[in-house]
Design an enzyme around this catalytic site. Structure first.
Site, short mmCIF file in Angstrom:
data_model
loop_
_atom_site.label_atom_id
_atom_site.label_comp_id
_atom_site.label_asym_id
_atom_site.label_seq_id
_atom_site.Cartn_x
_atom_site.Cartn_y
_atom_site.Cartn_z
N LYS A 88 0.86 -1.19 0.00
CA LYS A 88 0.00 0.00 0.00
C LYS A 88 0.90 1.24 0.00
O LYS A 88 1.71 1.42 0.92
CB LYS A 88 -0.88 -0.03 1.26
CG LYS A 88 -1.60 1.27 1.54
CD LYS A 88 -2.48 1.20 2.77
CE LYS A 88 -3.03 2.58 3.09
NZ LYS A 88 -3.87 2.59 4.28
N TYR A 467 2.59 14.18 19.08
CA TYR A 467 2.73 13.05 18.16
C TYR A 467 1.38 12.35 17.97
O TYR A 467 0.73 11.96 18.93
CB TYR A 467 3.77 12.03 18.67
CG TYR A 467 3.82 10.82 17.79
CD1 TYR A 467 4.45 10.90 16.55
CD2 TYR A 467 3.18 9.63 18.14
CE1 TYR A 467 4.46 9.80 15.69
CE2 TYR A 467 3.18 8.53 17.29
CZ TYR A 467 3.83 8.64 16.07
OH TYR A 467 3.82 7.57 15.22
#
Ligand code: FAD
Length: 532
Positions: A88, A467
Protein backbone atom coordinates in the site's frame (compact mmCIF):
# COMPACT_ATOMS: atom_id res chain seq x y z
CA UNK A 1 9.73 4.15 19.42
CA UNK A 2 13.19 3.08 18.47
CA UNK A 3 13.04 -0.68 18.28
CA UNK A 4 16.15 -1.14 20.41
CA UNK A 5 14.76 0.81 23.34
CA UNK A 6 12.83 -2.00 24.98
CA UNK A 7 15.63 -4.25 26.04
CA UNK A 8 16.35 -3.06 29.58
CA UNK A 9 12.93 -2.02 30.76
CA UNK A 10 12.49 -4.67 33.44
CA UNK A 11 14.64 -5.42 36.43
CA UNK A 12 16.91 -8.24 35.35
CA UNK A 13 15.71 -11.54 36.69
CA UNK A 14 12.30 -10.31 37.82
CA UNK A 15 9.51 -12.13 36.07
CA UNK A 16 6.22 -10.34 35.47
CA UNK A 17 3.02 -11.91 34.30
CA UNK A 18 0.63 -10.41 31.81
CA UNK A 19 -2.86 -11.71 31.08
CA UNK A 20 -4.25 -10.58 27.74
CA UNK A 21 -8.02 -11.01 27.42
CA UNK A 22 -8.93 -11.15 23.72
CA UNK A 23 -7.20 -12.70 20.76
CA UNK A 24 -8.02 -10.45 17.82
CA UNK A 25 -5.45 -8.30 16.07
CA UNK A 26 -4.85 -6.30 19.25
CA UNK A 27 -4.43 -9.31 21.52
CA UNK A 28 -1.98 -11.14 19.32
CA UNK A 29 -0.01 -8.08 18.25
CA UNK A 30 0.43 -7.27 21.94
CA UNK A 31 1.43 -10.81 22.92
CA UNK A 32 3.97 -11.11 20.11
CA UNK A 33 5.46 -7.69 20.84
CA UNK A 34 5.82 -8.34 24.59
CA UNK A 35 7.64 -11.58 23.86
CA UNK A 36 9.94 -9.84 21.38
CA UNK A 37 10.61 -7.10 23.95
CA UNK A 38 11.07 -9.11 27.12
CA UNK A 39 11.44 -12.78 26.20
CA UNK A 40 11.09 -15.14 29.15
CA UNK A 41 11.23 -12.33 31.71
CA UNK A 42 7.53 -11.77 31.09
CA UNK A 43 4.96 -14.56 31.23
CA UNK A 44 2.22 -13.87 28.72
CA UNK A 45 -1.16 -15.59 28.62
CA UNK A 46 -3.77 -14.93 25.93
CA UNK A 47 -7.32 -16.02 26.65
CA UNK A 48 -9.74 -15.72 23.77
CA UNK A 49 -13.31 -16.82 23.27
CA UNK A 50 -14.24 -19.37 20.63
CA UNK A 51 -17.83 -18.08 20.63
CA UNK A 52 -17.16 -14.34 20.38
CA UNK A 53 -15.35 -13.79 17.11
CA UNK A 54 -12.80 -11.09 16.31
CA UNK A 55 -14.24 -8.16 14.40
CA UNK A 56 -12.98 -9.51 11.06
CA UNK A 57 -12.02 -6.18 9.50
CA UNK A 58 -8.91 -4.01 9.84
CA UNK A 59 -6.83 -4.95 6.83
CA UNK A 60 -5.11 -1.71 5.78
CA UNK A 61 -2.22 -0.16 7.67
CA UNK A 62 -0.02 2.85 7.48
CA UNK A 63 3.70 2.92 7.03
CA UNK A 64 4.77 2.88 10.69
CA UNK A 65 3.66 -0.76 10.76
CA UNK A 66 7.08 -1.59 9.31
CA UNK A 67 8.57 -0.98 12.77
CA UNK A 68 6.26 -3.59 14.26
CA UNK A 69 7.51 -6.33 11.96
CA UNK A 70 11.10 -5.16 12.34
CA UNK A 71 10.76 -5.34 16.11
CA UNK A 72 9.60 -8.93 15.77
CA UNK A 73 12.67 -9.55 13.56
CA UNK A 74 10.43 -10.58 10.68
CA UNK A 75 11.21 -10.13 7.00
CA UNK A 76 8.39 -9.55 4.53
CA UNK A 77 8.99 -13.01 3.10
CA UNK A 78 8.36 -14.50 6.58
CA UNK A 79 4.87 -13.14 7.00
CA UNK A 80 3.45 -11.55 3.82
CA UNK A 81 2.63 -14.76 1.92
CA UNK A 82 1.06 -16.27 5.06
CA UNK A 83 -1.26 -13.26 5.38
CA UNK A 84 -2.10 -12.79 1.67
CA UNK A 85 -0.54 -9.35 2.03
CA UNK A 86 -0.10 -6.70 -0.65
CA UNK A 87 1.63 -3.33 -0.71
CA UNK A 88 0.00 0.00 0.00
CA UNK A 89 1.55 3.29 -1.11
CA UNK A 90 -1.15 5.54 0.28
CA UNK A 91 -4.88 6.21 0.34
CA UNK A 92 -6.78 7.08 -2.82
CA UNK A 93 -9.77 9.36 -2.23
CA UNK A 94 -12.43 9.19 -4.92
CA UNK A 95 -15.31 11.65 -5.39
CA UNK A 96 -14.59 13.70 -2.28
CA UNK A 97 -14.29 16.84 -4.39
CA UNK A 98 -16.69 15.99 -7.19
CA UNK A 99 -17.74 12.87 -9.11
CA UNK A 100 -14.85 11.39 -11.09
CA UNK A 101 -12.14 13.25 -9.18
CA UNK A 102 -9.48 11.44 -7.19
CA UNK A 103 -6.39 12.34 -5.21
CA UNK A 104 -3.90 10.52 -3.00
CA UNK A 105 -2.55 10.79 0.48
CA UNK A 106 0.70 8.95 -0.26
CA UNK A 107 3.43 7.79 2.14
CA UNK A 108 5.91 10.39 0.97
CA UNK A 109 7.20 13.52 2.61
CA UNK A 110 6.74 16.84 0.91
CA UNK A 111 9.86 18.68 -0.23
CA UNK A 112 10.67 22.31 0.38
CA UNK A 113 12.52 24.86 -1.69
CA UNK A 114 14.12 28.03 -0.35
CA UNK A 115 12.46 27.44 3.01
CA UNK A 116 8.95 27.16 1.60
CA UNK A 117 7.00 23.95 1.37
CA UNK A 118 6.54 22.60 -2.14
CA UNK A 119 2.79 22.82 -1.54
CA UNK A 120 3.16 26.58 -1.08
CA UNK A 121 5.16 26.75 -4.31
CA UNK A 122 2.52 24.65 -6.00
CA UNK A 123 -0.20 27.13 -5.05
CA UNK A 124 1.95 29.88 -6.53
CA UNK A 125 2.75 27.98 -9.75
CA UNK A 126 0.58 24.84 -10.17
CA UNK A 127 1.98 22.55 -12.84
CA UNK A 128 -1.36 20.88 -13.38
CA UNK A 129 -4.67 20.54 -11.56
CA UNK A 130 -3.22 17.67 -9.51
CA UNK A 131 -1.34 18.76 -6.41
CA UNK A 132 -0.53 15.14 -5.57
CA UNK A 133 0.88 14.34 -9.02
CA UNK A 134 2.97 17.50 -9.11
CA UNK A 135 4.46 17.20 -5.61
CA UNK A 136 4.83 13.45 -5.01
CA UNK A 137 6.37 10.59 -6.94
CA UNK A 138 4.00 8.10 -5.32
CA UNK A 139 0.82 9.51 -6.84
CA UNK A 140 1.98 8.51 -10.33
CA UNK A 141 2.92 5.04 -9.07
CA UNK A 142 -0.54 4.62 -7.56
CA UNK A 143 -2.25 5.77 -10.77
CA UNK A 144 -0.11 3.31 -12.75
CA UNK A 145 -0.70 0.56 -10.14
CA UNK A 146 3.02 -0.08 -9.62
CA UNK A 147 4.64 -2.21 -6.96
CA UNK A 148 7.07 -0.45 -4.60
CA UNK A 149 9.61 -3.21 -5.28
CA UNK A 150 11.44 -4.05 -8.45
CA UNK A 151 10.85 -7.45 -10.00
CA UNK A 152 14.02 -8.79 -8.33
CA UNK A 153 12.67 -7.75 -4.94
CA UNK A 154 14.79 -4.61 -4.49
CA UNK A 155 12.72 -2.13 -2.53
CA UNK A 156 11.96 1.30 -3.82
CA UNK A 157 13.14 2.76 -0.52
CA UNK A 158 16.74 2.36 -1.60
CA UNK A 159 16.44 4.50 -4.65
CA UNK A 160 13.26 6.39 -5.08
CA UNK A 161 14.27 9.78 -3.83
CA UNK A 162 17.96 9.94 -4.67
CA UNK A 163 17.56 11.89 -7.87
CA UNK A 164 14.49 13.76 -6.80
CA UNK A 165 14.98 17.13 -5.24
CA UNK A 166 17.93 19.39 -5.52
CA UNK A 167 20.82 17.10 -4.79
CA UNK A 168 23.38 19.81 -5.53
CA UNK A 169 21.85 22.42 -3.32
CA UNK A 170 21.06 22.71 0.36
CA UNK A 171 17.86 24.46 -0.56
CA UNK A 172 15.82 21.31 -0.94
CA UNK A 173 15.20 18.91 1.91
CA UNK A 174 13.97 16.04 -0.23
CA UNK A 175 17.28 14.23 -0.10
CA UNK A 176 17.28 14.61 3.68
CA UNK A 177 14.18 12.59 4.18
CA UNK A 178 15.49 9.69 2.16
CA UNK A 179 15.28 6.83 4.60
CA UNK A 180 13.22 8.82 7.10
CA UNK A 181 9.95 7.97 5.41
CA UNK A 182 9.20 4.40 4.52
CA UNK A 183 7.34 4.58 1.24
CA UNK A 184 4.79 1.90 1.80
CA UNK A 185 2.56 0.00 4.20
CA UNK A 186 0.61 -3.23 3.75
CA UNK A 187 -2.82 -4.70 3.27
CA UNK A 188 -3.36 -8.13 4.82
CA UNK A 189 -6.10 -10.53 5.84
CA UNK A 190 -6.79 -9.74 9.49
CA UNK A 191 -7.59 -13.30 10.58
CA UNK A 192 -4.46 -14.63 8.86
CA UNK A 193 -2.31 -12.07 10.66
CA UNK A 194 -3.83 -13.10 14.00
CA UNK A 195 -3.15 -16.73 13.11
CA UNK A 196 0.43 -15.95 12.11
CA UNK A 197 1.05 -14.01 15.32
CA UNK A 198 -0.56 -16.78 17.38
CA UNK A 199 2.13 -19.14 16.12
CA UNK A 200 4.84 -16.53 16.55
CA UNK A 201 3.74 -15.94 20.15
CA UNK A 202 3.14 -19.53 21.22
CA UNK A 203 6.49 -20.60 19.67
CA UNK A 204 8.07 -18.10 22.05
CA UNK A 205 6.22 -19.21 25.14
CA UNK A 206 2.88 -17.38 25.08
CA UNK A 207 0.27 -19.51 26.86
CA UNK A 208 -2.88 -19.69 24.73
CA UNK A 209 -6.24 -20.52 26.33
CA UNK A 210 -9.46 -20.77 24.35
CA UNK A 211 -12.21 -19.94 26.78
CA UNK A 212 -14.67 -17.27 27.83
CA UNK A 213 -13.82 -14.88 30.60
CA UNK A 214 -17.03 -14.81 32.59
CA UNK A 215 -16.11 -12.60 35.51
CA UNK A 216 -13.50 -10.02 36.49
CA UNK A 217 -12.63 -9.88 40.20
CA UNK A 218 -11.37 -6.67 41.83
CA UNK A 219 -9.51 -6.30 45.10
CA UNK A 220 -10.21 -3.65 47.75
CA UNK A 221 -8.09 -1.08 45.85
CA UNK A 222 -9.99 -1.62 42.63
CA UNK A 223 -7.15 -3.55 40.97
CA UNK A 224 -8.02 -6.72 39.09
CA UNK A 225 -7.03 -9.67 41.26
CA UNK A 226 -8.00 -12.37 38.76
CA UNK A 227 -10.39 -13.23 35.96
CA UNK A 228 -12.65 -16.28 36.00
CA UNK A 229 -13.00 -18.38 32.89
CA UNK A 230 -15.82 -20.78 32.03
CA UNK A 231 -13.69 -23.91 31.87
CA UNK A 232 -10.14 -23.08 32.86
CA UNK A 233 -10.57 -21.70 36.36
CA UNK A 234 -9.00 -18.41 37.38
CA UNK A 235 -6.18 -16.54 35.69
CA UNK A 236 -4.13 -13.94 37.48
CA UNK A 237 -1.27 -11.65 36.57
CA UNK A 238 0.53 -8.43 37.45
CA UNK A 239 -0.92 -6.65 34.45
CA UNK A 240 -4.15 -7.26 32.51
CA UNK A 241 -4.51 -6.13 28.94
CA UNK A 242 -8.06 -5.66 27.75
CA UNK A 243 -8.21 -6.61 24.08
CA UNK A 244 -11.88 -7.59 24.09
CA UNK A 245 -12.84 -5.15 21.33
CA UNK A 246 -15.78 -2.77 21.63
CA UNK A 247 -17.00 -4.76 24.69
CA UNK A 248 -14.07 -3.48 26.77
CA UNK A 249 -14.81 -6.17 29.33
CA UNK A 250 -12.23 -5.08 31.87
CA UNK A 251 -11.74 -1.37 31.26
CA UNK A 252 -15.36 -0.37 30.79
CA UNK A 253 -17.49 -3.17 32.22
CA UNK A 254 -15.40 -4.11 35.28
CA UNK A 255 -13.65 -0.82 36.08
CA UNK A 256 -16.33 1.51 34.75
CA UNK A 257 -13.92 3.86 33.01
CA UNK A 258 -15.93 6.59 31.20
CA UNK A 259 -15.89 6.82 27.43
CA UNK A 260 -15.28 10.09 25.56
CA UNK A 261 -17.47 9.93 22.47
CA UNK A 262 -16.33 11.61 19.24
CA UNK A 263 -19.77 11.19 17.70
CA UNK A 264 -20.51 14.94 17.77
CA UNK A 265 -17.64 15.61 15.38
CA UNK A 266 -17.41 12.28 13.55
CA UNK A 267 -20.98 10.97 13.06
CA UNK A 268 -20.20 7.79 11.10
CA UNK A 269 -21.07 5.05 13.57
CA UNK A 270 -21.89 2.02 11.42
CA UNK A 271 -20.34 -0.16 8.78
CA UNK A 272 -21.24 -3.07 6.58
CA UNK A 273 -18.35 -5.18 5.31
CA UNK A 274 -17.91 -7.84 2.64
CA UNK A 275 -15.00 -10.15 1.89
CA UNK A 276 -15.31 -10.65 -1.85
CA UNK A 277 -13.34 -13.38 -3.62
CA UNK A 278 -11.86 -12.04 -6.85
CA UNK A 279 -9.59 -13.32 -9.53
CA UNK A 280 -6.83 -10.89 -8.68
CA UNK A 281 -4.65 -12.27 -11.44
CA UNK A 282 -7.07 -10.59 -13.84
CA UNK A 283 -8.08 -7.62 -11.73
CA UNK A 284 -5.50 -4.95 -10.89
CA UNK A 285 -4.12 -5.07 -7.36
CA UNK A 286 -4.07 -1.34 -6.71
CA UNK A 287 -1.19 -0.38 -4.42
CA UNK A 288 -3.44 1.75 -2.26
CA UNK A 289 -6.53 1.65 -0.11
CA UNK A 290 -9.42 3.38 -1.88
CA UNK A 291 -11.97 5.50 -0.01
CA UNK A 292 -14.88 6.34 -2.32
CA UNK A 293 -17.28 9.01 -1.07
CA UNK A 294 -20.93 7.92 -0.91
CA UNK A 295 -24.23 9.61 -0.09
CA UNK A 296 -23.89 9.00 3.65
CA UNK A 297 -20.23 8.13 4.17
CA UNK A 298 -17.66 6.27 2.09
CA UNK A 299 -16.71 2.81 0.85
CA UNK A 300 -13.29 1.27 1.44
CA UNK A 301 -11.66 -1.11 -1.02
CA UNK A 302 -8.63 -3.11 0.08
CA UNK A 303 -7.05 -5.36 -2.56
CA UNK A 304 -5.52 -8.59 -1.27
CA UNK A 305 -4.03 -11.56 -3.07
CA UNK A 306 -7.22 -13.49 -3.74
CA UNK A 307 -10.02 -11.20 -2.62
CA UNK A 308 -10.90 -7.66 -1.81
CA UNK A 309 -12.03 -6.42 1.57
CA UNK A 310 -14.68 -3.75 1.19
CA UNK A 311 -17.21 -1.96 3.33
CA UNK A 312 -19.49 1.04 3.59
CA UNK A 313 -18.85 3.29 6.60
CA UNK A 314 -21.91 5.45 7.23
CA UNK A 315 -23.89 7.44 9.76
CA UNK A 316 -27.10 5.65 10.72
CA UNK A 317 -28.75 9.02 11.15
CA UNK A 318 -28.66 9.33 7.35
CA UNK A 319 -28.87 5.76 6.05
CA UNK A 320 -30.38 2.44 7.10
CA UNK A 321 -28.33 -0.76 7.31
CA UNK A 322 -30.38 -2.27 4.46
CA UNK A 323 -29.72 0.70 2.18
CA UNK A 324 -26.02 0.65 3.04
CA UNK A 325 -25.73 -3.04 2.20
CA UNK A 326 -27.64 -2.58 -1.06
CA UNK A 327 -25.40 0.31 -2.10
CA UNK A 328 -22.27 -1.66 -1.24
CA UNK A 329 -23.38 -4.70 -3.20
CA UNK A 330 -24.18 -2.54 -6.24
CA UNK A 331 -20.81 -0.83 -5.90
CA UNK A 332 -18.93 -4.15 -5.89
CA UNK A 333 -20.97 -5.84 -8.60
CA UNK A 334 -21.90 -9.48 -9.26
CA UNK A 335 -18.92 -10.91 -7.37
CA UNK A 336 -20.60 -9.83 -4.13
CA UNK A 337 -23.84 -11.72 -4.80
CA UNK A 338 -23.27 -14.73 -2.54
CA UNK A 339 -21.08 -13.08 0.04
CA UNK A 340 -22.41 -12.69 3.56
CA UNK A 341 -22.47 -9.15 4.92
CA UNK A 342 -20.98 -8.25 8.30
CA UNK A 343 -22.90 -5.37 9.91
CA UNK A 344 -20.92 -3.53 12.58
CA UNK A 345 -21.87 -0.85 15.09
CA UNK A 346 -18.83 1.30 15.79
CA UNK A 347 -18.06 2.92 19.13
CA UNK A 348 -16.32 6.14 18.04
CA UNK A 349 -14.14 7.81 20.63
CA UNK A 350 -11.75 6.86 23.39
CA UNK A 351 -11.71 5.60 26.90
CA UNK A 352 -11.08 8.57 29.19
CA UNK A 353 -8.00 6.71 30.39
CA UNK A 354 -6.72 3.61 28.66
CA UNK A 355 -4.58 2.49 31.59
CA UNK A 356 -6.49 2.28 34.88
CA UNK A 357 -4.97 0.56 37.94
CA UNK A 358 -3.50 -2.67 36.55
CA UNK A 359 -5.61 -2.78 33.38
CA UNK A 360 -4.56 -1.40 30.01
CA UNK A 361 -7.03 -1.36 27.13
CA UNK A 362 -5.49 -1.84 23.70
CA UNK A 363 -7.28 -1.88 20.34
CA UNK A 364 -11.01 -1.29 20.09
CA UNK A 365 -11.32 -1.65 23.88
CA UNK A 366 -9.28 1.54 24.23
CA UNK A 367 -10.74 3.58 21.40
CA UNK A 368 -11.47 3.82 17.72
CA UNK A 369 -12.18 6.30 14.98
CA UNK A 370 -13.64 5.40 11.61
CA UNK A 371 -11.03 3.68 9.43
CA UNK A 372 -10.68 6.45 6.84
CA UNK A 373 -6.90 6.66 7.34
CA UNK A 374 -6.37 3.08 8.55
CA UNK A 375 -5.45 4.19 12.04
CA UNK A 376 -6.88 1.27 14.09
CA UNK A 377 -3.83 -0.93 13.82
CA UNK A 378 -1.59 2.13 14.16
CA UNK A 379 -3.31 2.87 17.52
CA UNK A 380 -2.59 -0.70 18.60
CA UNK A 381 1.03 -0.53 17.53
CA UNK A 382 1.53 2.83 19.22
CA UNK A 383 -0.10 1.59 22.44
CA UNK A 384 2.11 -1.50 22.53
CA UNK A 385 5.25 0.56 22.03
CA UNK A 386 4.15 2.87 24.82
CA UNK A 387 3.25 0.10 27.26
CA UNK A 388 6.69 -1.39 26.76
CA UNK A 389 8.22 2.04 27.26
CA UNK A 390 6.16 2.71 30.42
CA UNK A 391 6.01 -0.89 31.59
CA UNK A 392 4.67 -0.91 35.16
CA UNK A 393 6.99 -1.54 38.06
CA UNK A 394 4.33 -1.75 40.78
CA UNK A 395 1.07 -0.28 42.06
CA UNK A 396 2.53 3.16 42.73
CA UNK A 397 2.96 3.78 39.03
CA UNK A 398 0.88 6.94 38.76
CA UNK A 399 3.49 8.94 36.90
CA UNK A 400 4.02 6.26 34.28
CA UNK A 401 0.30 5.65 33.96
CA UNK A 402 -0.41 9.34 33.48
CA UNK A 403 2.32 9.66 30.86
CA UNK A 404 0.98 6.65 29.01
CA UNK A 405 -2.58 7.92 29.11
CA UNK A 406 -1.55 11.36 27.88
CA UNK A 407 0.28 9.80 24.97
CA UNK A 408 -2.76 7.69 23.96
CA UNK A 409 -5.06 10.68 24.34
CA UNK A 410 -2.83 12.84 22.13
CA UNK A 411 -2.68 10.25 19.38
CA UNK A 412 -6.43 9.79 19.30
CA UNK A 413 -7.30 13.47 19.55
CA UNK A 414 -4.78 14.31 16.82
CA UNK A 415 -6.22 11.70 14.48
CA UNK A 416 -9.72 12.95 15.30
CA UNK A 417 -8.75 16.44 14.11
CA UNK A 418 -7.19 15.01 10.97
CA UNK A 419 -10.33 13.02 10.11
CA UNK A 420 -12.58 16.01 10.73
CA UNK A 421 -10.51 17.92 8.19
CA UNK A 422 -11.46 15.35 5.52
CA UNK A 423 -15.14 16.18 5.89
CA UNK A 424 -15.09 19.91 6.49
CA UNK A 425 -12.42 20.18 3.77
CA UNK A 426 -14.22 18.11 1.13
CA UNK A 427 -15.74 20.14 -1.64
CA UNK A 428 -18.64 17.72 -1.91
CA UNK A 429 -21.86 19.29 -0.55
CA UNK A 430 -24.58 17.83 -2.75
CA UNK A 431 -26.96 16.34 -0.17
CA UNK A 432 -27.92 16.67 3.49
CA UNK A 433 -25.08 14.43 4.71
CA UNK A 434 -22.36 16.36 2.86
CA UNK A 435 -23.92 19.77 3.54
CA UNK A 436 -23.94 18.94 7.25
CA UNK A 437 -20.21 18.18 7.13
CA UNK A 438 -19.66 21.91 6.51
CA UNK A 439 -21.67 23.10 9.50
CA UNK A 440 -21.07 20.32 12.02
CA UNK A 441 -19.05 21.09 15.14
CA UNK A 442 -15.32 20.45 14.77
CA UNK A 443 -12.71 20.67 17.55
CA UNK A 444 -12.09 24.35 18.38
CA UNK A 445 -8.37 24.01 17.84
CA UNK A 446 -8.93 22.59 14.35
CA UNK A 447 -11.23 25.49 13.47
CA UNK A 448 -8.44 27.90 14.47
CA UNK A 449 -5.87 25.94 12.48
CA UNK A 450 -8.04 25.99 9.37
CA UNK A 451 -8.18 29.79 9.56
CA UNK A 452 -4.37 29.82 9.59
CA UNK A 453 -4.11 27.26 6.76
CA UNK A 454 -6.21 29.45 4.49
CA UNK A 455 -3.24 31.82 4.46
CA UNK A 456 -0.28 29.50 5.10
CA UNK A 457 -0.17 25.81 4.22
CA UNK A 458 0.07 23.42 7.18
CA UNK A 459 3.52 23.14 8.71
CA UNK A 460 4.96 21.76 11.94
CA UNK A 461 4.01 24.94 13.78
CA UNK A 462 0.35 24.85 12.83
CA UNK A 463 -0.74 21.19 12.92
CA UNK A 464 -1.81 19.31 16.06
CA UNK A 465 1.24 19.75 18.28
CA UNK A 466 1.66 16.27 19.80
CA UNK A 467 2.73 13.05 18.16
CA UNK A 468 -0.22 11.40 16.42
CA UNK A 469 1.45 9.73 13.47
CA UNK A 470 0.49 12.34 10.90
CA UNK A 471 3.08 14.85 9.75
CA UNK A 472 2.26 18.25 8.20
CA UNK A 473 2.46 16.88 4.66
CA UNK A 474 -0.59 14.68 5.37
CA UNK A 475 -2.63 17.78 6.15
CA UNK A 476 -1.43 19.41 2.95
CA UNK A 477 -2.59 16.38 0.98
CA UNK A 478 -6.12 16.48 2.36
CA UNK A 479 -6.46 20.25 2.28
CA UNK A 480 -5.27 20.63 -1.30
CA UNK A 481 -6.72 17.35 -2.53
CA UNK A 482 -10.24 17.54 -1.15
CA UNK A 483 -10.59 21.08 -2.46
CA UNK A 484 -13.35 22.51 -0.25
CA UNK A 485 -11.22 25.13 1.50
CA UNK A 486 -9.49 27.82 -0.46
CA UNK A 487 -5.81 28.12 0.43
CA UNK A 488 -3.59 31.03 -0.65
CA UNK A 489 0.14 30.90 -1.26
CA UNK A 490 2.52 32.98 0.82
CA UNK A 491 2.82 36.51 -0.62
CA UNK A 492 6.59 36.17 -0.20
CA UNK A 493 6.61 33.70 -3.08
CA UNK A 494 5.46 36.43 -5.47
CA UNK A 495 8.76 38.11 -4.70
CA UNK A 496 10.96 35.00 -4.70
CA UNK A 497 12.83 33.45 -7.62
CA UNK A 498 10.81 30.39 -8.71
CA UNK A 499 13.63 28.74 -10.70
CA UNK A 500 14.61 26.20 -8.05
CA UNK A 501 11.00 25.27 -7.40
CA UNK A 502 10.46 24.66 -11.10
CA UNK A 503 13.54 22.41 -11.15
CA UNK A 504 12.02 20.49 -8.26
CA UNK A 505 8.69 20.00 -9.99
CA UNK A 506 10.46 18.88 -13.17
CA UNK A 507 12.57 16.37 -11.31
CA UNK A 508 9.59 14.86 -9.51
CA UNK A 509 7.81 14.41 -12.82
CA UNK A 510 10.88 12.88 -14.47
CA UNK A 511 11.47 10.54 -11.56
CA UNK A 512 7.84 9.48 -11.53
CA UNK A 513 7.88 8.81 -15.28
CA UNK A 514 11.06 6.75 -14.93
CA UNK A 515 9.72 4.66 -12.07
CA UNK A 516 6.42 4.01 -13.79
CA UNK A 517 8.44 2.57 -16.65
CA UNK A 518 10.81 0.54 -14.48
CA UNK A 519 8.63 -0.92 -11.75
CA UNK A 520 6.38 -3.94 -12.25
CA UNK A 521 2.69 -3.79 -11.51
CA UNK A 522 1.64 -5.36 -8.20
CA UNK A 523 0.06 -8.21 -10.17
CA UNK A 524 3.36 -8.87 -12.00
CA UNK A 525 5.34 -8.60 -8.79
CA UNK A 526 3.22 -11.08 -6.84
CA UNK A 527 2.95 -13.43 -9.82
CA UNK A 528 6.76 -13.51 -9.98
CA UNK A 529 6.91 -14.11 -6.22
CA UNK A 530 4.55 -17.06 -6.52
CA UNK A 531 6.55 -18.51 -9.39
CA UNK A 532 9.81 -18.47 -7.37
P1 FAD B 1 -11.69 -7.72 18.14
O1 FAD B 1 -11.20 -8.06 16.78
O2 FAD B 1 -13.11 -7.42 18.31
O3 FAD B 1 -11.23 -8.87 19.10
C1 FAD B 1 -11.83 -9.06 20.36
C2 FAD B 1 -11.31 -10.34 20.97
O4 FAD B 1 -11.79 -10.42 22.30
C3 FAD B 1 -11.77 -11.62 20.26
O5 FAD B 1 -10.69 -12.52 20.18
C4 FAD B 1 -12.83 -12.19 21.21
O6 FAD B 1 -12.90 -13.59 21.16
C5 FAD B 1 -12.27 -11.72 22.53
N1 FAD B 1 -13.26 -11.65 23.61
C6 FAD B 1 -14.30 -10.79 23.73
N2 FAD B 1 -14.97 -11.06 24.87
C7 FAD B 1 -14.33 -12.08 25.47
C8 FAD B 1 -14.53 -12.83 26.66
N3 FAD B 1 -15.55 -12.56 27.50
N4 FAD B 1 -13.67 -13.82 26.96
C9 FAD B 1 -12.64 -14.12 26.15
N5 FAD B 1 -12.40 -13.45 25.02
C10 FAD B 1 -13.23 -12.46 24.68
N6 FAD B 1 -7.96 -0.73 11.44
C11 FAD B 1 -6.97 -0.51 10.58
O7 FAD B 1 -5.83 -0.29 10.99
N7 FAD B 1 -7.19 -0.52 9.24
C12 FAD B 1 -8.41 -0.70 8.72
O8 FAD B 1 -8.55 -0.75 7.50
C13 FAD B 1 -9.49 -0.87 9.60
N8 FAD B 1 -10.75 -1.04 9.15
C14 FAD B 1 -11.78 -1.16 10.04
C15 FAD B 1 -13.10 -1.20 9.59
C16 FAD B 1 -14.14 -1.26 10.49
C17 FAD B 1 -15.54 -1.26 10.00
C18 FAD B 1 -13.88 -1.34 11.88
C19 FAD B 1 -14.99 -1.43 12.88
C20 FAD B 1 -12.58 -1.35 12.34
C21 FAD B 1 -11.53 -1.22 11.43
N9 FAD B 1 -10.21 -1.15 11.87
C22 FAD B 1 -9.20 -0.90 11.00
C23 FAD B 1 -9.88 -1.35 13.28
C24 FAD B 1 -9.41 -2.79 13.46
O9 FAD B 1 -10.37 -3.68 12.96
C25 FAD B 1 -9.16 -3.09 14.93
O10 FAD B 1 -8.35 -2.08 15.47
C26 FAD B 1 -8.46 -4.40 15.08
O11 FAD B 1 -9.10 -5.42 14.39
C27 FAD B 1 -8.33 -4.77 16.53
O12 FAD B 1 -9.52 -5.27 17.05
P2 FAD B 1 -9.45 -5.84 18.51
O13 FAD B 1 -8.46 -6.94 18.56
O14 FAD B 1 -9.30 -4.71 19.44
O15 FAD B 1 -10.92 -6.40 18.76
Amino acid sequence: MNSGAAANLTDPGKTKSVVIVGGGTAGWMTAAYLKAAFGDRVDVTVVESAQIGAIGVGEATFSDIRHFFEFLRLEESDWMPACNATYKLGVRFEDWREPGHHFYHPFEQLGSVDGFSLSDWWLRMPQSSRFDRDCFVMAALCDAERSPRYADGTPLAQGVFENVGDGQSARSNIAEYQGAQFPYAYHFEAHLLAKFLTKYGTDRGVKHITDNVVDVALDHQGFVSHVNTAENGTLSGDLYIDCTGFRALLLKQALGEPFVSFQDTLPNNSAVALQVPMDMERKAIRPCTTATAQDAGWIWTIPLISRIGTGYVYADEYLSAEEAEKTLREFVGPEAADVQANHIKMRIGRSERSWVNNVVGIGLASGFVEPLESTGIFFIHHAIEQIVRYFPGGRDDDVRRDAYNRSIEHVMEGVREFLCLHYVGAKRADNRYWKDTKTRKIPDALAERIEIWKHKVPDSESVYPYYHGLPPYSYNCILLGAGGIEVKHSPALDLADPTAAQVEFDRIRQKADKLVQELPSQNEFFAAMRAN
